[in-house]
Design a protein around this motif. Structure first.
Motif: not given
Ligand SMILES: Cc1ncc(COP(=O)(O)O)c(C=O)c1O
Length: 357
Positions: A294-297, A308-309, A337-340, A346-347
């Motif tokens: 939902k939040m992660c792109v 970003l995944l 995964v690029n962990v933001g 939230d992540i």
């Protein structure tokens, strides 16, 4: 006339240079050499691939070979296996974590002229030993180039290990916000960079532009704070995934379970923002997981503030046969995964709701 003859420094035409582009080049050169007491010159490009193309076409000639690691960014892999052979330049792709094998290959083939490294590598996050490989390459007079995109100069400085060239896709962590495509080629032979490499860059035409350079300069201002937060969040996410029952394996060099854990500790300040993990349910589990985020792109890029995944089996590597993919360590359930730098809760909340137990 004074400018054209080289008697006077100055700008003539934007494909050849521009003050904003020059400032970005100097900033990245300063970061890559910080504390090393050496001087390097950077040439900003339109993309990471443009920088790699200038490197290859500026240093190699027909008959030359490149030795490289099997886990490599897909675009670089295609350039060396599909485009360069028509110019008579070929590649030996091996496991460079096996130093004895690398040495035997180099000793057995005098046509090898360049060792091309990428560490940590896209998408497997494998690391190769910069110190040992560069030492080996130098014993055999090879050119050594390193793609430092995943680490950035804040986490790793390949010039410390005597490499000749560094490449970045500045599109990623150096820009940090996904606002411009870009690349840079840095070299420690100033004369070579000022003359031959500058000429090749100008004539191939992969130049950057002032606005993208401006965006890159803005991004670089926060490199340290972003990387600190990226790495902190990545460690938390890796720990969360490692405990999850839907996950078969987590690939993060920050975990002691990763085969390249000690190499990464040796040459990197922190293990970085990138990790990958394997879902137990294979390709369908990967698709379902990606669709529930939902939040992660869901996207193929990396290096931005957002998490970003990508699911290579249903996205970037969709058309590659299964056996071929597995040779490169890309399994059906692999998620990169690029962990933001968002709030870590939230992540994790988003990943948790997307994973089925
Ligand atoms: C490690 C690495 N090197 C080079 C590139 C190519 O960079 P660009 O997309 O800016 O051409 C990428 C792109 O994803 C990459 O991940």
């Amino acid at each position: 006339m004074r400018r054209f003859s080289g008697e006077e420094e100055g700008y003539i035409y934007s494909r050849w240079g521009n003050p904003t582009i020059f400032e970005a080049e100097q900033k990245i050169a300063a970061l890559e050499t910080f504390g090393l007491g050496i001087e390097v010159k950077g040439i900003l490009h339109a993309s990471g691939m443009a920088a790699i193309s200038t490197l290859m076409l500026g240093t190699l000639k027909p008959g030359d070979k490149i030795i490289t690691h099997f886990s490599l960014y897909g675009g670089t892999d295609e350039l060396v296996t599909k485009i360069l052979p028509s110019f008579g330049i070929t590649a030996i792709i091996t496991d460079l974590r096996d130093l004895n094998k690398a040495e035997a290959l180099i000793k057995g083939d005098k046509a090898i002229k360049m060792m091309y490294l990428e560490t940590p590598a896209n998408p497997t996050i494998q690391c190769v030993d910069l110190e040992e490989l560069s030492r080996l390459a130098k014993q055999h007079n090879l050119i050594v180039a390193c793609d430092n995109t995943f680490a950035t100069p804040y986490l790793q400085q390949p010039f410390r290990y005597n490499v000749d060239f560094i490449i970045h896709s500045t599109t990623k962590f150096l820009n940090g916000h996904g606002t411009a495509i870009g690349g840079i080629l840095l070299g420690n032979d100033i004369e070579l960079m000022k003359n031959k490499m500058t000429k090749v860059h100008r004539l191939l035409g992969g130049n950057s532009n002032p606005f993208d350079a401006f965006l890159l300069i803005q991004g670089i201002k926060t490199l340290e704070v972003r990387m600190e937060r990226h790495c902190h969040n990545a460690m938390e996410v890796a720990g969360f995934l490692e405990e999850h029952s839907a996950v078969a394996k987590v690939n993060y060099t920050g975990l002691a379970s990763h085969p390249d854990h000690y190499i990464s500790i040796k040459q990197m300040r922190h293990p970085g923002a990138m990790l990958s993990f394997e879902l137990k349910g294979g390709i369908q589990a990967g698709i379902d997981f990606m669709n529930r985020l939902k939040m992660c792109v869901r996207t193929v890029s990396l290096g931005t503030c957002d998490t970003l995944l990508s699911h290579p089996a249903s996205m970037t590597h969709y058309s590659i046969p299964k056996e071929e993919k597995e040779k490169y360590g890309i399994t059906d359930g692999l998620i990169r995964v690029n962990v933001g730098i968002e709030n870590i809760q939230d992540i994790i909340t988003d990943l948790e709701q997307a994973l089925v137990r």
